[in-house]
Scaffold this motif. Structure first.
Motif, PDB file in Angstrom:
ATOM      1  N   UNK A 168       0.828  -1.196   0.000  1.00  0.00           N
ATOM      2  CA  UNK A 168       0.000   0.000   0.000  1.00  0.00           C
ATOM      3  C   UNK A 168       0.867   1.252   0.000  1.00  0.00           C
ATOM      4  N   UNK A 169       0.317   2.376  -0.527  1.00  0.00           N
ATOM      5  CA  UNK A 169       1.045   3.652  -0.434  1.00  0.00           C
ATOM      6  C   UNK A 169       1.370   4.041   1.007  1.00  0.00           C
ATOM      7  N   UNK A 170       0.506   3.639   1.952  1.00  0.00           N
ATOM      8  CA  UNK A 170       0.768   3.948   3.355  1.00  0.00           C
ATOM      9  C   UNK A 170       2.020   3.240   3.853  1.00  0.00           C
ATOM     10  N   UNK A 171       2.221   1.986   3.410  1.00  0.00           N
ATOM     11  CA  UNK A 171       3.422   1.251   3.813  1.00  0.00           C
ATOM     12  C   UNK A 171       4.677   1.896   3.238  1.00  0.00           C
ATOM     13  N   UNK A 172       4.605   2.357   1.995  1.00  0.00           N
ATOM     14  CA  UNK A 172       5.753   3.041   1.399  1.00  0.00           C
ATOM     15  C   UNK A 172       6.032   4.349   2.125  1.00  0.00           C
ATOM     16  N   UNK A 173       4.989   5.024   2.559  1.00  0.00           N
ATOM     17  CA  UNK A 173       5.157   6.271   3.299  1.00  0.00           C
ATOM     18  C   UNK A 173       5.831   6.013   4.651  1.00  0.00           C
ATOM     19  N   UNK A 174       5.383   4.980   5.351  1.00  0.00           N
ATOM     20  CA  UNK A 174       6.001   4.638   6.632  1.00  0.00           C
ATOM     21  C   UNK A 174       7.437   4.157   6.451  1.00  0.00           C
ATOM     22  N   UNK A 175       7.689   3.440   5.350  1.00  0.00           N
ATOM     23  CA  UNK A 175       9.047   3.002   5.048  1.00  0.00           C
ATOM     24  C   UNK A 175       9.974   4.204   4.876  1.00  0.00           C
ATOM     25  N   UNK A 176       9.506   5.233   4.172  1.00  0.00           N
ATOM     26  CA  UNK A 176      10.322   6.435   3.975  1.00  0.00           C
ATOM     27  C   UNK A 176      10.607   7.121   5.301  1.00  0.00           C
ATOM     28  N   UNK A 177       9.598   7.210   6.155  1.00  0.00           N
ATOM     29  CA  UNK A 177       9.787   7.853   7.458  1.00  0.00           C
ATOM     30  C   UNK A 177      10.747   7.061   8.334  1.00  0.00           C
ATOM     31  N   UNK A 186       6.176  -6.954   1.146  1.00  0.00           N
ATOM     32  CA  UNK A 186       7.127  -5.940   1.575  1.00  0.00           C
ATOM     33  C   UNK A 186       8.416  -6.585   2.074  1.00  0.00           C
ATOM     34  N   UNK A 187       8.292  -7.705   2.776  1.00  0.00           N
ATOM     35  CA  UNK A 187       9.469  -8.442   3.253  1.00  0.00           C
ATOM     36  C   UNK A 187      10.305  -8.922   2.073  1.00  0.00           C
ATOM     37  N   UNK A 188       9.632  -9.452   1.032  1.00  0.00           N
ATOM     38  CA  UNK A 188      10.364  -9.926  -0.152  1.00  0.00           C
ATOM     39  C   UNK A 188      11.076  -8.776  -0.856  1.00  0.00           C
ATOM     40  N   UNK A 189      10.433  -7.622  -0.910  1.00  0.00           N
ATOM     41  CA  UNK A 189      11.060  -6.460  -1.544  1.00  0.00           C
ATOM     42  C   UNK A 189      12.293  -6.018  -0.762  1.00  0.00           C
ATOM     43  N   UNK A 190      12.176  -5.946   0.566  1.00  0.00           N
ATOM     44  CA  UNK A 190      13.324  -5.559   1.395  1.00  0.00           C
ATOM     45  C   UNK A 190      14.457  -6.580   1.273  1.00  0.00           C
ATOM     46  N   UNK A 191      14.098  -7.847   1.191  1.00  0.00           N
ATOM     47  CA  UNK A 191      15.110  -8.891   1.036  1.00  0.00           C
ATOM     48  C   UNK A 191      15.866  -8.708  -0.274  1.00  0.00           C
ATOM     49  N   UNK A 201       6.430  -0.482  -7.200  1.00  0.00           N
ATOM     50  CA  UNK A 201       6.447   0.054  -5.839  1.00  0.00           C
ATOM     51  C   UNK A 201       7.016   1.463  -5.825  1.00  0.00           C
ATOM     52  N   UNK A 202       8.152   1.648  -6.488  1.00  0.00           N
ATOM     53  CA  UNK A 202       8.848   2.937  -6.467  1.00  0.00           C
ATOM     54  C   UNK A 202       8.627   3.652  -7.800  1.00  0.00           C
ATOM     55  N   UNK A 227       2.841  11.771   1.918  1.00  0.00           N
ATOM     56  CA  UNK A 227       1.754  12.166   2.818  1.00  0.00           C
ATOM     57  C   UNK A 227       0.834  13.176   2.137  1.00  0.00           C
ATOM     58  N   UNK A 228       1.423  14.107   1.413  1.00  0.00           N
ATOM     59  CA  UNK A 228       0.628  15.079   0.661  1.00  0.00           C
ATOM     60  C   UNK A 228      -0.202  14.377  -0.416  1.00  0.00           C
ATOM     61  N   UNK A 229       0.414  13.428  -1.140  1.00  0.00           N
ATOM     62  CA  UNK A 229      -0.309  12.694  -2.178  1.00  0.00           C
ATOM     63  C   UNK A 229      -1.503  11.945  -1.583  1.00  0.00           C
ATOM     64  N   UNK A 230      -1.287  11.304  -0.454  1.00  0.00           N
ATOM     65  CA  UNK A 230      -2.356  10.556   0.210  1.00  0.00           C
ATOM     66  C   UNK A 230      -3.481  11.493   0.638  1.00  0.00           C
ATOM     67  N   UNK A 231      -3.117  12.644   1.183  1.00  0.00           N
ATOM     68  CA  UNK A 231      -4.113  13.606   1.632  1.00  0.00           C
ATOM     69  C   UNK A 231      -4.929  14.125   0.450  1.00  0.00           C
ATOM     70  N   UNK A 232      -4.274  14.409  -0.674  1.00  0.00           N
ATOM     71  CA  UNK A 232      -4.976  14.922  -1.841  1.00  0.00           C
ATOM     72  C   UNK A 232      -5.924  13.875  -2.416  1.00  0.00           C
ATOM     73  N   UNK A 233      -5.490  12.626  -2.463  1.00  0.00           N
ATOM     74  CA  UNK A 233      -6.363  11.558  -2.983  1.00  0.00           C
ATOM     75  C   UNK A 233      -7.601  11.414  -2.115  1.00  0.00           C
ATOM     76  N   UNK A 234      -7.422  11.458  -0.792  1.00  0.00           N
ATOM     77  CA  UNK A 234      -8.559  11.306   0.105  1.00  0.00           C
ATOM     78  C   UNK A 234      -9.524  12.481  -0.022  1.00  0.00           C
TER      79      UNK A 234
END
Length: 412
Positions: free
Chosen positions: A69-78, A106-111, A133-134, A163-170
């Protein structure tokens, strides 16, 4: 933890030693081997890290999350910003995130990122192996962060951007939710009235053997058509939806539909302002990160989810490549208002174009927020008029013959 296969030479006689060890990353495995007097010559992650007893069941494979999810990518960046800012090596940061993640995809991607880094690739190069993903904008930002040595700050800017992208979509979804709900409710009401209500009245009117008004005949004819030809109508609706989806999947269809979306009543201006805010913030981030103007416009064009707007950004890029100013190319697109063009002119003169683009993004964000808050007030009159017309048609079609028959009975 992953299992690593290693080869090395012992301190006594230099004999070849090989085996497997469990550790966070290859650096931790090397430390373990050196502490035991073995000089590692090869360390690679074992492909057989999961035993047969640990293999997931069929139900687990069906219910496991296969997307990110985009939220997981956002948390990954943070989290990457926090870990790198704290001085944690990038390999150990990725290993820690891999252990804490509950998403198998996500685990497979990080691996895969860790394996690529372990083989000598750069982080941006490793991320290019996962284009779903990216985004190109994300990859360009990471690449600039690597070149400038500010990878931690880059991840923080990417977090703010996502975070801005997510806010705009919502916000845009919430803006479109109410009118879509009203339109669907009206469509369902029309179907129910024509299939169940009007046929009941038609049976009553048939017993009167009297001349019916035009509006009643029109309603009864339309109701009979829906009752008798509903399979044809359903097939036509499904075919129309399939044809529309096929059309917007073409290059020309997508371009025309994206252009028409900006002209939709009420919702069009919200979509336009949201798209322009996304463009301005993405461009400001690219400028602030040191990406050249042409490359920044190219990557921002890939981020904007609108073919019509992408063509305008490509037009700006081509103009800049020819040596024109950003102000002139932005004016030629015809999508920016005079206030924004004036801010771009000031940004070019003062050399603070990234700051002024952030101001433009903020201005459009405030406009979108205001439009969303006043959306109900704008839609209610239209919905009231539409419902009034629908009730008037039904009233005239159903109650006029009853009124005429009542008057006839009184004169007898």
């Amino acid at each position: 933890m992953p299992v690593f296969a290693y080869k090395g030479r012992s301190a006594r006689g230099g004999e070849l030693v090989q085996g497997t060890l469990e550790g966070v990353d290859s650096g931790a495995i090397a430390d373990q081997l050196l502490n035991t007097g073995i000089t590692p010559t090869e360390i690679k992650i074992s492909r057989d890290t999961r035993s047969k007893d640990e293999s997931p069941s069929l139900w687990q494979r069906l219910t496991q999350k296969q997307t990110i999810d985009p939220l997981e990518l956002m948390l990954f960046s943070r989290q990457m910003y926090t870990l790198l800012k704290s001085g944690v090596p990038i390999m150990r940061a990725l290993a820690g995130l891999q252990e804490s993640s509950q998403n198998p995809a996500f685990v497979a991607m990080l691996q895969d990122l860790r394996e690529s880094l372990d083989s000598g690739r750069e982080l941006s190069t490793a991320m290019r192996r996962h284009p779903k993903i990216f985004s190109p904008f994300y990859l360009s930002m990471v690449q600039v962060g690597e070149m400038t040595g500010m990878l931690d700050q880059t991840f923080m800017r990417l977090y703010e951007h996502l975070e801005f992208e997510k806010d705009m979509r919502e916000r845009i979804k919430s803006a479109l939710r109410y009118p879509m709900f009203v339109v669907i409710a009206m469509a369902i009401a029309i179907v129910i009235v024509n299939i169940f209500v009007i046929p009941s009245f038609a049976k009553v009117f048939a017993g009167f053997h009297a001349e019916l008004p035009f509006m009643t005949k029109l309603l009864m004819g339309f109701s009979n058509f829906m009752v008798n030809s509903w399979p044809l109508l359903l097939a036509g609706l499904i075919g129309a939806v399939a044809a529309f989806r096929a059309w917007i999947n073409t290059v020309d269809g997508r371009y025309k539909w994206d252009r028409y979306k900006f002209k939709l009543p009420i919702a069009g201006k919200i979509i336009l302002k949201g798209t322009l805010a996304r463009f301005a913030r993405s461009l400001a981030l690219s400028f602030k990160s040191g990406i050249p103007i042409v490359q920044g416009l190219n990557t921002v064009g890939m981020v904007v989810d609108n073919e019509y707007m992408r063509s305008k950004i490509e037009q700006m890029r081509d103009g800049v490549e020819r040596g024109e100013s950003i102000l002139r190319t932005a004016h030629a697109t015809g999508v920016f208002n005079p206030t924004v063009l004036q801010m771009i002119a000031v940004g070019e003169e003062t050399g603070d174009l990234d700051g002024l683009m952030f101001e433009v993004a903020g201005m459009y964000e405030r406009d979108v927020e205001y439009e969303v808050k006043t959306l109900s007030a704008q839609i209610e009159p239209i919905m009231i008029v539409a419902l009034g017309i629908l009730v008037l048609i039904l009233a005239l079609g159903i109650f006029l013959p009853m009124w005429d028959l009542g008057k006839a009975a009184l004169h007898k």
